[in-house]
Design a protein around this motif. Structure first.
Motif, PDB file in Angstrom:
ATOM      1  N   GLY A  24      45.842  27.592  40.676  1.00  0.00           N
ATOM      2  CA  GLY A  24      46.465  28.901  40.548  1.00  0.00           C
ATOM      3  C   GLY A  24      45.775  29.840  39.581  1.00  0.00           C
ATOM      4  N   LEU A  25      44.539  29.516  39.201  1.00  0.00           N
ATOM      5  CA  LEU A  25      43.857  30.288  38.167  1.00  0.00           C
ATOM      6  C   LEU A  25      43.511  31.710  38.611  1.00  0.00           C
ATOM      7  CD1 LEU A  25      41.496  27.467  36.882  1.00  0.00           C
ATOM      8  CD2 LEU A  25      43.362  28.516  35.602  1.00  0.00           C
ATOM      9  N   GLY A  26      43.304  31.887  39.909  1.00  0.00           N
ATOM     10  CA  GLY A  26      42.902  33.200  40.400  1.00  0.00           C
ATOM     11  C   GLY A  26      43.929  34.284  40.099  1.00  0.00           C
ATOM     12  N   GLN A  27      45.180  34.077  40.550  1.00  0.00           N
ATOM     13  CA  GLN A  27      46.218  35.080  40.343  1.00  0.00           C
ATOM     14  C   GLN A  27      46.557  35.246  38.866  1.00  0.00           C
ATOM     15  OE1 GLN A  27      47.515  37.272  42.543  1.00  0.00           O
ATOM     16  NE2 GLN A  27      45.939  36.431  43.869  1.00  0.00           N
ATOM     17  N   SER A  28      46.548  34.134  38.130  1.00  0.00           N
ATOM     18  CA  SER A  28      46.817  34.236  36.692  1.00  0.00           C
ATOM     19  C   SER A  28      45.740  35.064  35.997  1.00  0.00           C
ATOM     20  CB  SER A  28      46.873  32.837  36.067  1.00  0.00           C
ATOM     21  OG  SER A  28      47.944  32.094  36.604  1.00  0.00           O
ATOM     22  N   LEU A  97      34.593  28.902  42.159  1.00  0.00           N
ATOM     23  CA  LEU A  97      33.723  29.691  41.282  1.00  0.00           C
ATOM     24  C   LEU A  97      33.607  31.127  41.791  1.00  0.00           C
ATOM     25  CD1 LEU A  97      30.860  27.124  40.525  1.00  0.00           C
ATOM     26  CD2 LEU A  97      32.730  27.829  39.016  1.00  0.00           C
ATOM     27  N   PHE A  98      33.466  31.270  43.088  1.00  0.00           N
ATOM     28  CA  PHE A  98      33.377  32.602  43.678  1.00  0.00           C
ATOM     29  C   PHE A  98      34.674  33.376  43.478  1.00  0.00           C
ATOM     30  CE2 PHE A  98      33.792  35.398  47.479  1.00  0.00           C
ATOM     31  CZ  PHE A  98      32.729  36.251  47.210  1.00  0.00           C
ATOM     32  N   PHE A  99      35.809  32.695  43.608  1.00  0.00           N
ATOM     33  CA  PHE A  99      37.100  33.357  43.435  1.00  0.00           C
ATOM     34  C   PHE A  99      37.330  33.785  41.987  1.00  0.00           C
ATOM     35  CE2 PHE A  99      38.987  30.961  47.308  1.00  0.00           C
ATOM     36  CZ  PHE A  99      38.273  31.799  48.145  1.00  0.00           C
ATOM     37  N   LEU A 102      35.907  37.210  41.940  1.00  0.00           N
ATOM     38  CA  LEU A 102      36.791  38.142  42.646  1.00  0.00           C
ATOM     39  C   LEU A 102      37.990  38.510  41.782  1.00  0.00           C
ATOM     40  CD1 LEU A 102      36.890  36.779  46.317  1.00  0.00           C
ATOM     41  CD2 LEU A 102      35.448  38.577  45.351  1.00  0.00           C
ATOM     42  N   ALA A 103      38.518  37.537  41.030  1.00  0.00           N
ATOM     43  CA  ALA A 103      39.653  37.814  40.151  1.00  0.00           C
ATOM     44  C   ALA A 103      39.275  38.802  39.060  1.00  0.00           C
ATOM     45  CB  ALA A 103      40.166  36.513  39.535  1.00  0.00           C
ATOM     46  N   GLN A 118      33.148  40.063  49.221  1.00  0.00           N
ATOM     47  CA  GLN A 118      33.731  39.279  50.316  1.00  0.00           C
ATOM     48  C   GLN A 118      33.022  39.581  51.631  1.00  0.00           C
ATOM     49  OE1 GLN A 118      38.157  38.436  50.038  1.00  0.00           O
ATOM     50  NE2 GLN A 118      38.030  40.278  48.782  1.00  0.00           N
ATOM     51  N   ILE A 119      32.742  40.855  51.861  1.00  0.00           N
ATOM     52  CA  ILE A 119      31.977  41.217  53.056  1.00  0.00           C
ATOM     53  C   ILE A 119      30.567  40.644  52.971  1.00  0.00           C
ATOM     54  CG2 ILE A 119      30.972  43.158  54.329  1.00  0.00           C
ATOM     55  CD1 ILE A 119      33.417  44.812  53.424  1.00  0.00           C
TER      56      ILE A 119
END
Length: 299
Positions: A24-28, A97-99, A102-103, A118-119
């Motif tokens: 859940g690290l992305g949204q946090s 790692l990629f996310f 993005l975060a 992302q594209i």
């Protein structure tokens, strides 16, 4: 359809393993980056998330490298998966790692980079796949290799667009405690949602033939565009929610967002039905015609 069935099972397994490894690290991170955007106070939180992702990603990789044969035989009843499941561990490491990047883009509201990367990752896949399709017979292993490589390339290229000082910014004990107290809830929701959304494919892998799995997977992948669209809109609104200081503003914005997402979803769903027929025809009308009925039901 059988080869596509193998590919779909591996991708579905990634979909379950990914939120477990990501915790859940992305949204946090979006929340903490947005809340500490001024004077770049979010660096310690990014550093903490990166360290956690590296550990969890490497653990996931070791698990899938070590137990892929057992999982293929005892969980999926598909021995052909034994040589493909190690890709799950490697792909999950690349994705988390990629996310992370993005975060950061999302939290700092640099949506042009958030969308562009992302594209770009999908464009990299296309550029890598086309020569393979033209020159050699394309295998499931090669497809998974391209899928995985694109995430690592995207992660590497992202360092040209972010401030790398976060690599040297060590979080304090109080910052780590604050982050994890919030993150435990996003981790729980993310893991449960991922399992619920992918359990159908995993059950299909156990009880259906690979050909049947391939047909069902085509139906689900065509439907997936709609929740992905809603998720893309949600990614924009998430950073906005983090900027509100009172509940009334959040409620008003939530109501507008729900009406907008609902209206767009209905319009897109109406367009997707005829488009699905074109996709099935392109994929191989005789082999995949059975996918149209489950597509309409799932839509």
């Amino acid at each position: 359809p059988a080869q596509y069935g193998l590919f779909s099972i591996v991708i579905a397994t990634m979909g379950v393993a990914l939120p477990v490894a990501d915790l859940g690290l992305g949204q946090s991170l979006v929340r903490f980056v947005r809340a500490n955007k001024t004077e770049q106070k979010y660096f310690p939180f990014v550093n903490l998330a990166l360290r956690t992702k590296l550990v969890s990603g490497l653990v996931t990789l070791v698990i899938f490298l070590s137990f892929s044969s057992l999982m293929a035989r005892l969980i999926f009843y598909q021995p052909a998966l034994a040589n493909l499941l190690p890709w799950v561990g490697l792909a999950v490491l690349g994705q988390i790692l990629f996310f992370l990047i993005l975060a950061i883009f999302q939290g700092t509201q640099r949506f042009e980079l958030w969308g562009g990367f992302q594209i770009g990752v999908n464009l990299i896949r296309l550029l890598l796949i086309l020569p393979l399709l033209l020159l050699v017979r394309f295998s499931v292993g090669q497809a998974l290799g391209v899928f995985t490589l694109a995430y690592f390339l995207g992660f590497g290229l992202s360092f040209l667009f972010i401030d790398r000082k976060f690599l040297r910014s060590t979080p304090t004990a109080s910052q780590a405690k604050l982050f994890w107290n919030f993150n435990k809830w996003t981790a729980a929701v993310g893991i449960l949602t991922a399992i619920a959304s992918r359990i159908d494919i995993l059950l299909a892998a156990r009880f259906l033939s690979l050909t049947q799995v391939g047909i069902y997977s085509l139906a689900t992948i065509m439907v997936a565009f709609l929740p992905q669209l809603a998720g893309a809109i949600g990614a924009v609104t998430t950073a906005k929610f983090a900027s509100f200081n009172d509940s009334e503003s959040s409620k008003r914005y939530l109501g507008k967002a729900m009406w907008f997402v609902g209206g767009v979803s209905v319009l897109v769903a109406a367009v997707m039905i005829p488009v699905a027929g074109i996709v099935i025809w392109f994929a191989g009308r005789s082999d995949y015609a059975a996918a149209f009925a489950p597509f309409v039901i799932l839509l």
